[in-house]
Design an enzyme around this catalytic site. Structure first.
Site, short mmCIF file in Angstrom:
data_model
loop_
_atom_site.label_atom_id
_atom_site.label_comp_id
_atom_site.label_asym_id
_atom_site.label_seq_id
_atom_site.Cartn_x
_atom_site.Cartn_y
_atom_site.Cartn_z
N LYS A 78 -5.24 -3.82 -0.76
CA LYS A 78 -4.89 -2.59 -1.48
C LYS A 78 -3.62 -2.83 -2.29
O LYS A 78 -2.68 -3.47 -1.81
CB LYS A 78 -4.67 -1.47 -0.46
CG LYS A 78 -4.41 -0.10 -1.08
CD LYS A 78 -4.32 0.97 0.00
CE LYS A 78 -4.12 2.36 -0.58
NZ LYS A 78 -4.14 3.41 0.45
N SER A 153 -7.23 7.33 -0.17
CA SER A 153 -6.76 6.63 -1.34
C SER A 153 -7.15 5.15 -1.39
O SER A 153 -7.05 4.53 -2.44
CB SER A 153 -5.22 6.71 -1.40
OG SER A 153 -4.65 6.05 -0.27
N SER A 177 -6.56 7.80 4.64
CA SER A 177 -6.94 6.97 3.49
C SER A 177 -7.70 5.69 3.80
O SER A 177 -8.14 5.01 2.88
CB SER A 177 -5.72 6.62 2.67
OG SER A 177 -5.45 7.67 1.80
#
Ligand code: GLN
Length: 539
Positions: A78, A153, A177
């Site tokens: 990420k 996210s 997330s």
């Protein structure tokens, strides 16, 4: 789920010399090149750097060195997690072009276990969102249906794994997330106990909640990655000095006699009936496996969303103060030499609308006149939420629920209604506020083929029990062996490049980076799942 798909299978084959790390990395790059123009899971693809890392692993093997538990495993990271020499933007214009001079602790641990960082994944800006539509660089699309969101996210990490561009990825979970995008993309996602995994090198959103965790195609693989990234880190003062659990071993343990709690407050109005029946069917199957199922109560669930959005925005407003045009990334001078005007112009140009909204909210709840009424009160309610779990865990070992009240919705559907998006976090926020380990495992998809996730929450530091139940469920889940049709349709041209093909080939493999944020998908494919038990594809 083909055998080739798992982290464990890749590592075993590389260790045995059945395949080379360079071949695995080039397969991943080829898959990214084939599919990421549509999915947009990556903001930066490792390309030559990834191949160089992979070749080094092959050299170590050739020298007879012992290889780590993730030998040659491509991992997508990420973009909120610092990677030395690779851009790290947290999907924000304010960090565009920033290249960290160091690896986050998790990345350093992955690399020393033999993993290859294949690229950096798209996300909601500074991890604020649940749909990945808040990325400054354009949304991610759900590989199961390109007209739908992948969740957020960590939407890029989840989509990368679901589209078999990498067998595993790292995400971060502040209020859901990792679990929510895992649920919406049919992947396994784990949020560890707060403090289990170092946050050193994670760009902070809300420090008292943020945790890094793995996403993978199967429970055992996710457990292996978790064991590699767990463990005390003196660079993170909230890191727990506790032994790393036997996470992988826990995946084969009997679940007979374990007590599962069903929170009364989670199966209520607003929960999609298809999601509800898929999750209830999973719980019935676990009962058939010998688990004891009981109803429990978590009475403060109704105030979890309000509590989270006070605390998380307060912490974010403080954490994001460092982005001022002086220390990192973007600087806008606003046509002036005045320092304050430069700060303002930089932050105005660099932050997106959702980030600005949260900085405003957070600054408000921390302001002298309102601190007691909002921030302090939310801290107290957080304790009540944690106590609800303490009481429930006196009666049960694991709590099961849906991870998300609905399956993936369409891009744009909730974009103008931030409150509706905040409310969707209802099932994931309470465990985050209580600092507990939690995960999502795929269960039966909806009639239209969209993935649904079963959430499991366990006592602090009891990831082992949680993983044992997750693995028992996975073994009988109807979602096993399903994959998005776009994967099956991707050209068989993903044959690995030879490791000495060099930069020219890599160039060809790097996915296009600049997709118009608002462009509709050119070929939205129907979400019909396909059987992937044929071992024909790499992932
Ligand atoms: N959806 C939640 C939010 O928007 C959680 C995000 C997260 O876990 N990073 O804040």
């Amino acid at each position: 789920m083909p055998i080739e798909s798992s982290v464990i299978d890749v590592a075993t084959r590389v260790q045995r010399g059945d395949t080379s790390a360079a071949e695995v990395a080039s397969s991943a790059l080829a898959r990214i090149a084939a599919l990421d123009g549509d999915v947009h899971a990556f903001l930066h693809v490792g390309g030559e750097a990834a191949l160089t890392e992979a070749r080094e692993i092959d050299r170590r093997r050739a020298r007879g060195d012992a290889l780590g538990p993730l030998a040659g495993v491509p991992i997508a990271v990420k973009d909120a997690i610092c990677t030395r020499g690779l851009p790290t933007t947290a999907s924000s214009k304010i960090l565009a072009g920033w290249v960290p001079p160091y690896d986050a602790t998790v990345v350093a641990r992955l690399r020393s276990a033999g993993a290859v960082v294949i690229g950096k994944t798209n996300m909601d800006e500074f991890a604020m969102g649940s749909s990945n539509e808040n990325s400054a660089f354009g949304p991610v699309r759900n590989p199961w249906d390109l007209t739908r969101i992948p969740g957020g996210s960590s939407g890029g990490s989840a989509a990368a794994v679901a589209a078999r561009m990498a067998p595993c990825a790292l995400g971060s979970d502040t209020g859901g997330s990792i679990r929510q995008p895992a649920s919406l993309t049919g992947t396994v996602g784990i949020k560890p106990t707060y403090g289990r995994v170092s946050r050193y090198g994670l760009i902070a959103f809300a420090s008292s909640l943020d945790q890094i965790g793995p996403l993978a195609l199967d429970v055992r693989s996710a457990a292996r990655v978790l064991s590699v990234i767990s463990g005390h880190d003196p660079s993170d003062c909230t890191s727990l000095d506790v032994p790393v659990g036997a996470f992988e071993e826990a995946c084969g343990r009997s679940v007979r006699g374990l007590r599962i709690g069903i929170p009364r407050e989670y199966f209520v109005e607003g929960l999609d009936p298809e999601v509800s029946s898929s999750v209830r069917a999973a719980i019935r199957d676990l009962e058939a496996d010998g688990c004891v199922v009981k109803t429990v109560t978590l009475p403060h669930t109704r105030v979890a969303v309000a509590t989270y959005y006070v605390l998380a925005t307060a912490e974010a407003s403080s954490n994001l103060a460092r982005f001022d045009g002086v220390r990192y990334g973007l600087r806008a001078n606003g046509g002036t030499r005045d320092l304050r005007a430069m700060y303002g112009a930089t932050r105005d140009a660099g932050f997106g609308a959702e980030v600005k909204r949260r900085i405003l909210l957070g600054t408000f709840v921390l302001s002298a006149g309102y601190y007691d009424a909002y921030y302090l009160k939310a801290q107290r309610v957080r304790t009540l939420i944690a106590r609800d779990f303490d009481a429930a865990f006196r009666e049960v070992d694991v709590i099961c629920s849906p991870a998300s009240p609905t399956a993936a919705f369409r891009l744009g559907e909730k974009i103008d209604d931030p409150l509706a998006l905040y409310l969707d976090d209802i099932f994931t926020l309470p465990a985050s506020l209580a600092g507990l380990p939690a995960m999502s495992v795929p269960c039966a998809p909806t009639r239209s083929g969209m993935p649904v996730g079963l959430q499991l929450v366990a006592r602090a530091l009891d990831e082992e029990t949680m993983l044992s139940i997750a693995a028992a469920w996975e073994a009988r889940s109807p979602a096993r062996n399903l994959q998005p049709s776009l994967v099956a349709a991707s050209p068989p041209d993903t044959t690995p490049l030879r490791s000495n093909d060099g930069p020219r080939s890599v160039e060809r493999l790097v996915a296009p980076q600049s997709r118009a944020a608002s462009a509709p998908p050119e070929k939205a494919r129907p979400p019909a799942p396909t059987d992937c038990s044929r071992p024909s594809l790499m992932w």
